[in-house]
Design a protein around this motif. Structure first.
Motif, short mmCIF file in Angstrom:
data_model
loop_
_atom_site.label_atom_id
_atom_site.label_comp_id
_atom_site.label_asym_id
_atom_site.label_seq_id
_atom_site.Cartn_x
_atom_site.Cartn_y
_atom_site.Cartn_z
N GLY A 288 -6.57 2.60 -19.48
CA GLY A 288 -5.26 1.99 -19.33
C GLY A 288 -4.71 2.06 -17.93
O GLY A 288 -3.57 1.66 -17.69
N THR A 289 -5.51 2.55 -16.98
CA THR A 289 -5.07 2.61 -15.59
C THR A 289 -6.10 1.94 -14.69
O THR A 289 -7.26 1.75 -15.07
CB THR A 289 -4.86 4.06 -15.10
OG1 THR A 289 -6.13 4.73 -15.02
CG2 THR A 289 -3.95 4.83 -16.04
N LEU B 215 -4.95 4.64 -1.35
CA LEU B 215 -5.65 4.52 -2.62
C LEU B 215 -4.74 5.10 -3.69
O LEU B 215 -4.32 6.26 -3.59
CB LEU B 215 -6.98 5.28 -2.59
CG LEU B 215 -7.73 5.37 -3.92
CD1 LEU B 215 -8.26 4.00 -4.33
CD2 LEU B 215 -8.87 6.38 -3.82
N SER B 216 -4.41 4.30 -4.70
CA SER B 216 -3.44 4.73 -5.71
C SER B 216 -3.94 4.40 -7.11
O SER B 216 -4.80 3.53 -7.31
CB SER B 216 -2.09 4.05 -5.48
OG SER B 216 -1.59 4.32 -4.19
N ARG B 217 -3.35 5.08 -8.09
CA ARG B 217 -3.63 4.79 -9.49
C ARG B 217 -2.39 4.17 -10.12
O ARG B 217 -1.27 4.66 -9.94
CB ARG B 217 -4.00 6.07 -10.26
CG ARG B 217 -4.33 5.82 -11.73
CD ARG B 217 -4.61 7.10 -12.50
NE ARG B 217 -5.81 7.77 -12.02
CZ ARG B 217 -5.81 8.92 -11.34
NH1 ARG B 217 -4.66 9.52 -11.06
NH2 ARG B 217 -6.94 9.47 -10.96
N PHE B 218 -2.60 3.09 -10.87
CA PHE B 218 -1.50 2.36 -11.51
C PHE B 218 -1.69 2.38 -13.03
O PHE B 218 -2.80 2.20 -13.52
CB PHE B 218 -1.46 0.91 -11.03
CG PHE B 218 -1.18 0.75 -9.57
CD1 PHE B 218 0.09 0.45 -9.12
CD2 PHE B 218 -2.20 0.90 -8.64
CE1 PHE B 218 0.36 0.30 -7.78
CE2 PHE B 218 -1.95 0.75 -7.28
CZ PHE B 218 -0.67 0.45 -6.85
N ASP B 219 -0.60 2.57 -13.74
CA ASP B 219 -0.61 2.57 -15.20
C ASP B 219 -0.31 1.15 -15.68
O ASP B 219 0.79 0.63 -15.49
CB ASP B 219 0.44 3.55 -15.72
CG ASP B 219 0.37 3.74 -17.24
OD1 ASP B 219 -0.22 2.88 -17.93
OD2 ASP B 219 0.92 4.73 -17.74
N LEU B 220 -1.28 0.51 -16.33
CA LEU B 220 -1.09 -0.86 -16.80
C LEU B 220 -0.10 -0.93 -17.96
O LEU B 220 0.47 -1.98 -18.22
CB LEU B 220 -2.43 -1.46 -17.23
CG LEU B 220 -3.46 -1.67 -16.12
CD1 LEU B 220 -4.78 -2.14 -16.71
CD2 LEU B 220 -2.95 -2.67 -15.09
N GLY B 221 0.11 0.18 -18.66
CA GLY B 221 1.05 0.18 -19.77
C GLY B 221 2.47 0.46 -19.35
O GLY B 221 3.39 0.34 -20.14
N ALA B 222 2.66 0.86 -18.09
CA ALA B 222 4.00 1.14 -17.56
C ALA B 222 4.09 0.52 -16.18
O ALA B 222 4.05 1.20 -15.16
CB ALA B 222 4.27 2.64 -17.51
N ALA B 223 4.17 -0.80 -16.18
CA ALA B 223 4.09 -1.56 -14.93
C ALA B 223 5.17 -1.19 -13.92
O ALA B 223 4.98 -1.34 -12.71
CB ALA B 223 4.16 -3.06 -15.23
N ASP B 224 6.31 -0.68 -14.40
CA ASP B 224 7.40 -0.34 -13.50
C ASP B 224 7.28 1.08 -12.94
O ASP B 224 8.06 1.47 -12.07
CB ASP B 224 8.75 -0.47 -14.22
CG ASP B 224 9.05 -1.91 -14.62
OD1 ASP B 224 8.52 -2.82 -13.93
OD2 ASP B 224 9.77 -2.12 -15.60
N ALA B 225 6.33 1.84 -13.45
CA ALA B 225 6.19 3.22 -12.99
C ALA B 225 5.60 3.26 -11.59
O ALA B 225 4.78 2.42 -11.22
CB ALA B 225 5.29 4.00 -13.95
N ALA B 226 6.03 4.23 -10.82
CA ALA B 226 5.50 4.39 -9.46
C ALA B 226 4.04 4.80 -9.54
O ALA B 226 3.65 5.61 -10.40
CB ALA B 226 6.30 5.43 -8.70
N PRO B 227 3.19 4.27 -8.66
CA PRO B 227 1.79 4.66 -8.68
C PRO B 227 1.59 6.09 -8.21
O PRO B 227 2.43 6.66 -7.51
CB PRO B 227 1.14 3.66 -7.71
CG PRO B 227 2.25 3.29 -6.76
CD PRO B 227 3.49 3.30 -7.61
#
Length: 204
Positions: free
Chosen positions: A77-78, A97-109
């Motif tokens: 999911g990320t 280089l960052s990790r993004f949460d696809l289920g919480a698009a507004d969350a900071a990476p």
């Protein structure tokens, strides 16, 4: 058009045809297919979007320019991706280089590693930032512990105003997944390497 290519049979098939407006900005040639969900991820303009390959429905995955980008196999999911951000008074931009949460698009990476002066000032002679863009690419090992990234930067050689050079970076992700360290880096490709200097002939 979105096409599929069967590497075993060699068959090329049409998956979907989209109105041109839906594909504008796809010139950023980075993306990937999540085979578990039959979803194609790619960049359009400043967003990461996803296409359901069964229905051809396109929706926004992240309201951010993330390139290059890959699924993070260690955290379903990320995605792991490269972005630029404000570097403060000393640097106009910082690439991370960052990790993004696809289920919480507004969350900071989660920023794992910042490409700072360690690379800029030693190898990038004109001090411009590394660029995540269409010349960039990324791969991640199956356990998510090692990330390979190719990005470009501007060199400043003697006889040119600017020269695009590709840097290859190998990063190790920490056991807790909260950070990464740079294991190695090298020049992957330099524009004009092995090509004679341009010559302007007299036209008389």
């Amino acid at each position: 058009s979105v096409l599929s290519y069967n590497v075993s049979s060699g068959v090329v098939a049409l998956v979907s045809q989209q109105p041109k407006g839906e594909m504008d900005g796809i010139g950023v040639c980075v993306g990937f297919v999540d085979s578990a969900t039959d979803t194609l991820f790619y960049i359009v303009a400043e967003s990461l979007v996803k296409m359901d390959l069964k229905t051809a429905n396109v929706t926004q995955a992240l309201a951010a320019f993330v390139a290059p980008v890959r699924l993070d196999p260690s955290r379903p999911g990320t995605v792991l991706g490269v972005t630029t951000q404000d570097g403060g008074p000393d640097q106009a931009q910082v690439t991370a280089l960052s990790r993004f949460d696809l289920g919480a698009a507004d969350a900071a990476p989660t920023v794992l590693y910042t490409f700072n002066e360690t690379y800029y000032h030693k190898l990038c002679h004109c001090s411009l930032p590394l660029r995540p863009q269409d010349q960039a690419d990324m791969d991640v090992t199956a356990d998510g512990k090692t990330v390979y990234v190719v990005m470009s930067y501007n060199d400043k050689p003697t006889h040119h105003e600017s020269l695009i050079t590709r840097g290859l970076f190998v990063l190790d992700v920490s056991e807790d997944g909260a950070s990464a360290t740079l294991r190695s880096h090298d020049v992957a490709w330099k524009q004009g390497a092995g090509v004679a200097e341009p010559h302007i002939a007299s036209m008389g």
